[in-house]
Design an enzyme around this catalytic site. Structure first.
Site, PDB file in Angstrom:
ATOM      1  N   ASP A  56       0.866  -1.180   0.000  1.00  0.00           N
ATOM      2  CA  ASP A  56       0.000   0.000   0.000  1.00  0.00           C
ATOM      3  C   ASP A  56       0.900   1.227   0.000  1.00  0.00           C
ATOM      4  O   ASP A  56       1.834   1.323   0.815  1.00  0.00           O
ATOM      5  CB  ASP A  56      -0.908  -0.028   1.242  1.00  0.00           C
ATOM      6  CG  ASP A  56      -2.021   0.999   1.129  1.00  0.00           C
ATOM      7  OD1 ASP A  56      -1.715   2.196   0.888  1.00  0.00           O
ATOM      8  OD2 ASP A  56      -3.193   0.609   1.277  1.00  0.00           O
ATOM      9  N   GLY A  78      -2.249   4.771  -7.537  1.00  0.00           N
ATOM     10  CA  GLY A  78      -2.861   5.961  -6.963  1.00  0.00           C
ATOM     11  C   GLY A  78      -4.324   6.049  -7.311  1.00  0.00           C
ATOM     12  O   GLY A  78      -4.895   5.162  -7.948  1.00  0.00           O
ATOM     13  N   SER A  80      -7.033   7.458  -9.528  1.00  0.00           N
ATOM     14  CA  SER A  80      -6.804   7.815 -10.929  1.00  0.00           C
ATOM     15  C   SER A  80      -7.858   8.738 -11.535  1.00  0.00           C
ATOM     16  O   SER A  80      -7.821   8.996 -12.737  1.00  0.00           O
ATOM     17  CB  SER A  80      -6.713   6.540 -11.770  1.00  0.00           C
ATOM     18  OG  SER A  80      -7.926   5.822 -11.688  1.00  0.00           O
ATOM     19  N   TYR A 141      -7.442  16.043  -8.151  1.00  0.00           N
ATOM     20  CA  TYR A 141      -6.628  15.015  -8.807  1.00  0.00           C
ATOM     21  C   TYR A 141      -5.506  15.650  -9.629  1.00  0.00           C
ATOM     22  O   TYR A 141      -4.341  15.238  -9.542  1.00  0.00           O
ATOM     23  CB  TYR A 141      -7.556  14.168  -9.694  1.00  0.00           C
ATOM     24  CG  TYR A 141      -6.856  13.271 -10.669  1.00  0.00           C
ATOM     25  CD1 TYR A 141      -6.185  12.126 -10.242  1.00  0.00           C
ATOM     26  CD2 TYR A 141      -6.862  13.550 -12.040  1.00  0.00           C
ATOM     27  CE1 TYR A 141      -5.545  11.294 -11.149  1.00  0.00           C
ATOM     28  CE2 TYR A 141      -6.240  12.721 -12.943  1.00  0.00           C
ATOM     29  CZ  TYR A 141      -5.577  11.599 -12.498  1.00  0.00           C
ATOM     30  OH  TYR A 141      -4.947  10.782 -13.392  1.00  0.00           O
ATOM     31  N   ARG A 179     -13.022  14.712 -27.454  1.00  0.00           N
ATOM     32  CA  ARG A 179     -11.896  15.197 -26.645  1.00  0.00           C
ATOM     33  C   ARG A 179     -10.723  14.235 -26.731  1.00  0.00           C
ATOM     34  O   ARG A 179      -9.563  14.646 -26.867  1.00  0.00           O
ATOM     35  CB  ARG A 179     -12.356  15.364 -25.191  1.00  0.00           C
ATOM     36  CG  ARG A 179     -11.237  15.748 -24.249  1.00  0.00           C
ATOM     37  CD  ARG A 179     -11.738  16.044 -22.832  1.00  0.00           C
ATOM     38  NE  ARG A 179     -10.595  16.115 -21.944  1.00  0.00           N
ATOM     39  CZ  ARG A 179     -10.141  15.083 -21.246  1.00  0.00           C
ATOM     40  NH1 ARG A 179     -10.748  13.907 -21.270  1.00  0.00           N
ATOM     41  NH2 ARG A 179      -9.067  15.211 -20.491  1.00  0.00           N
TER      42      ARG A 179
HETATM   43  N1  LIG Z   1      -6.039   5.590 -17.662  1.00  0.00           N
HETATM   44  C1  LIG Z   1      -5.670   6.736 -18.208  1.00  0.00           C
HETATM   45  O1  LIG Z   1      -6.002   7.019 -19.377  1.00  0.00           O
HETATM   46  C2  LIG Z   1      -4.814   7.721 -17.423  1.00  0.00           C
HETATM   47  C3  LIG Z   1      -4.664   9.030 -17.908  1.00  0.00           C
HETATM   48  C4  LIG Z   1      -3.830   9.901 -17.212  1.00  0.00           C
HETATM   49  C5  LIG Z   1      -3.164   9.477 -16.074  1.00  0.00           C
HETATM   50  N2  LIG Z   1      -3.364   8.198 -15.608  1.00  0.00           N
HETATM   51  C6  LIG Z   1      -2.645   7.780 -14.394  1.00  0.00           C
HETATM   52  O2  LIG Z   1      -2.033   6.535 -14.647  1.00  0.00           O
HETATM   53  C7  LIG Z   1      -2.072   5.720 -13.479  1.00  0.00           C
HETATM   54  C8  LIG Z   1      -2.765   4.395 -13.780  1.00  0.00           C
HETATM   55  O3  LIG Z   1      -4.057   4.674 -14.276  1.00  0.00           O
HETATM   56  P1  LIG Z   1      -5.166   3.527 -14.388  1.00  0.00           P
HETATM   57  O4  LIG Z   1      -6.151   3.987 -15.390  1.00  0.00           O
HETATM   58  O5  LIG Z   1      -4.524   2.207 -14.535  1.00  0.00           O
HETATM   59  O6  LIG Z   1      -5.836   3.654 -12.948  1.00  0.00           O
HETATM   60  P2  LIG Z   1      -6.610   2.542 -12.100  1.00  0.00           P
HETATM   61  O7  LIG Z   1      -7.471   3.254 -11.143  1.00  0.00           O
HETATM   62  O8  LIG Z   1      -7.235   1.542 -13.012  1.00  0.00           O
HETATM   63  O9  LIG Z   1      -5.420   1.820 -11.335  1.00  0.00           O
HETATM   64  C9  LIG Z   1      -4.758   2.438 -10.235  1.00  0.00           C
HETATM   65  C10 LIG Z   1      -4.224   1.352  -9.339  1.00  0.00           C
HETATM   66  O10 LIG Z   1      -3.623   1.968  -8.211  1.00  0.00           O
HETATM   67  C11 LIG Z   1      -3.911   1.185  -7.086  1.00  0.00           C
HETATM   68  N3  LIG Z   1      -3.871   1.979  -5.857  1.00  0.00           N
HETATM   69  C12 LIG Z   1      -4.721   2.986  -5.497  1.00  0.00           C
HETATM   70  N4  LIG Z   1      -4.421   3.402  -4.265  1.00  0.00           N
HETATM   71  C13 LIG Z   1      -3.366   2.659  -3.843  1.00  0.00           C
HETATM   72  C14 LIG Z   1      -2.612   2.621  -2.642  1.00  0.00           C
HETATM   73  N5  LIG Z   1      -2.880   3.437  -1.613  1.00  0.00           N
HETATM   74  N6  LIG Z   1      -1.610   1.735  -2.557  1.00  0.00           N
HETATM   75  C15 LIG Z   1      -1.321   0.903  -3.587  1.00  0.00           C
HETATM   76  N7  LIG Z   1      -1.998   0.887  -4.737  1.00  0.00           N
HETATM   77  C16 LIG Z   1      -3.015   1.762  -4.858  1.00  0.00           C
HETATM   78  C17 LIG Z   1      -5.306   0.626  -7.310  1.00  0.00           C
HETATM   79  O11 LIG Z   1      -5.509  -0.567  -6.560  1.00  0.00           O
HETATM   80  C18 LIG Z   1      -5.325   0.411  -8.814  1.00  0.00           C
HETATM   81  O12 LIG Z   1      -5.037  -0.930  -9.173  1.00  0.00           O
HETATM   82  C19 LIG Z   1      -2.787   6.537 -12.415  1.00  0.00           C
HETATM   83  O13 LIG Z   1      -1.811   7.175 -11.614  1.00  0.00           O
HETATM   84  C20 LIG Z   1      -3.567   7.563 -13.215  1.00  0.00           C
HETATM   85  O14 LIG Z   1      -3.766   8.732 -12.459  1.00  0.00           O
HETATM   86  C21 LIG Z   1      -4.180   7.337 -16.254  1.00  0.00           C
END
Ligand SMILES: NC(=O)c1ccc[n+]([C@@H]2O[C@H](COP(=O)([O-])OP(=O)(O)OC[C@H]3O[C@@H](n4cnc5c(N)ncnc54)[C@H](O)[C@@H]3O)[C@@H](O)[C@H]2O)c1
Length: 277
Positions: A56, A78, A80, A141, A179
């Site tokens: 975590d 994190g 997201s 965020y 977008r």
């Molecule tokens: N998906 C996109 O298009 C996109 C766009 C811009 C930025 N991001 C960034 O990329 C990253 C991954 O995005 P995603 O779409 O896979 O998000 P997601 O929400 O699907 O995955 C995030 C993961 O982080 C884990 N997590 C959350 N809190 C936690 C904690 N306290 N300790 C350990 N793990 C934790 C969750 O369990 C989850 O598996 C994120 O940081 C997000 O902000 C994603």
């Protein structure tokens, strides 16, 4: 991980159980045999050959164990999307600090940080921006992503960790709406950017846009190209699908003006003329 492995192949991916983790794990595993997946929960489809360490981000001891022996990190973990302040605070502010601090203590050489377009979401769509603009977050965020970029700069300048912040647009097999025609990135192109952050010899501290070769882009990503990025994805190939989806969503008088879309219109109480010049 085996001791015979090239140490620079020992990569830890946080947030590996999430959406981007799922789309990029197979590609990363073929490039980095020592790949370690970490998250607070294991991926539902974890394969027997994949190594997973639960951690975590709010627990420094768990992070230290997950990072033992790591050469580099891809930090995806994190919260997201937009969320309540305490969710953002714990996962993205405290968690990101813990991650960089654990990386420093573990002697990690490189960190690729998943930043977001929402760090600059209040720039108008009609303006093309580079990576040198002032941050203009569109949400709590987005503020947390700007914080992560600042933290990355600190650990690069003060401790010599090579940090690459990727302002990711939206990752997926194709853009979901109009977008996203401007900000979409394919999983394959994102992995190309991960590789630049993990391997390019010139990286000290970089901010790059995580976008494919999109004709409608709002971003100047020339620095990524100078580092060798050659995106293959083209959002325009999916324009008909994106426009059909957009027609179902309907207009957003505030969000449609700004790069961050609905993240800008949520909780908005300003006059649009005063926002995001
Ligand atoms: N998906 C996109 O298009 C996109 C766009 C811009 C930025 N991001 C960034 O990329 C990253 C991954 O995005 P995603 O779409 O896979 O998000 P997601 O929400 O699907 O995955 C995030 C993961 O982080 C884990 N997590 C959350 N809190 C936690 C904690 N306290 N300790 C350990 N793990 C934790 C969750 O369990 C989850 O598996 C994120 O940081 C997000 O902000 C994603």
């Amino acid at each position: 991980m085996t001791d015979a492995l090239d140490p620079s192949r020992r990569i830890v991916v946080t947030g590996a159980a999430g959406g981007i983790g799922g789309m990029t794990r197979p590609l990363l595993a073929s490039l980095y045999p020592g790949l370690v997946l970490s998250d607070r929960v294991a991926p539902a489809d974890l394969k027997p050959a994949e190594k997973f360490v639960a951690a975590d981000l709010t627990q420094p001891d768990e992070l230290a164990a997950a990072l033992a022996g790591a050469h580099s990190i891809v930090h995806l973990g994190g919260h997201s999307v937009e969320g309540a302040w305490d969710q953002i605070l714990q996962a993205n502010i405290v968690g990101c600090y813990n991650l960089f601090e654990a990386a420093r203590r573990a002697g990690v050489k490189r960190v690729v940080f998943a930043s977001s377009n929402h760090a600059v979401g209040f720039y108008p769509r009609k303006r093309k921006i580079g990576t040198d603009v002032t941050v203009r977050p569109d949400s709590r965020y987005g503020v947390s992503k700007a914080f992560g970029e600042a933290l990355g700069a600190l650990y690069a300048d003060k401790h010599g960790i090579a940090v690459t912040c990727l302002r990711i647009g939206n990752v997926g097999p194709r853009p979901l709406d109009v977008r996203r025609l401007s900000i979409w990135i394919s999983p394959e192109d994102l992995v190309q950017l991960f590789r630049i952050g993990l391997e390019h010899p010139d990286i000290r501290f970089e901010i790059l846009y995580g976008a494919s070769d999109n004709a409608a882009s709002w971003w100047d990503n020339s620095r990524a190209r100078a580092l060798g990025y050659r995106p293959a994805g083209k959002a325009e190939d999916h324009r008909a699908h994106a426009e059909a989806e957009q027609a179902r969503i309907g207009p957003d008088p505030v969000g449609d003006l700004f790069q961050g879309g609905t993240f800008c219109s949520a909780e908005f109480t300003n006059d649009v003329k005063r926002a995001g010049p």
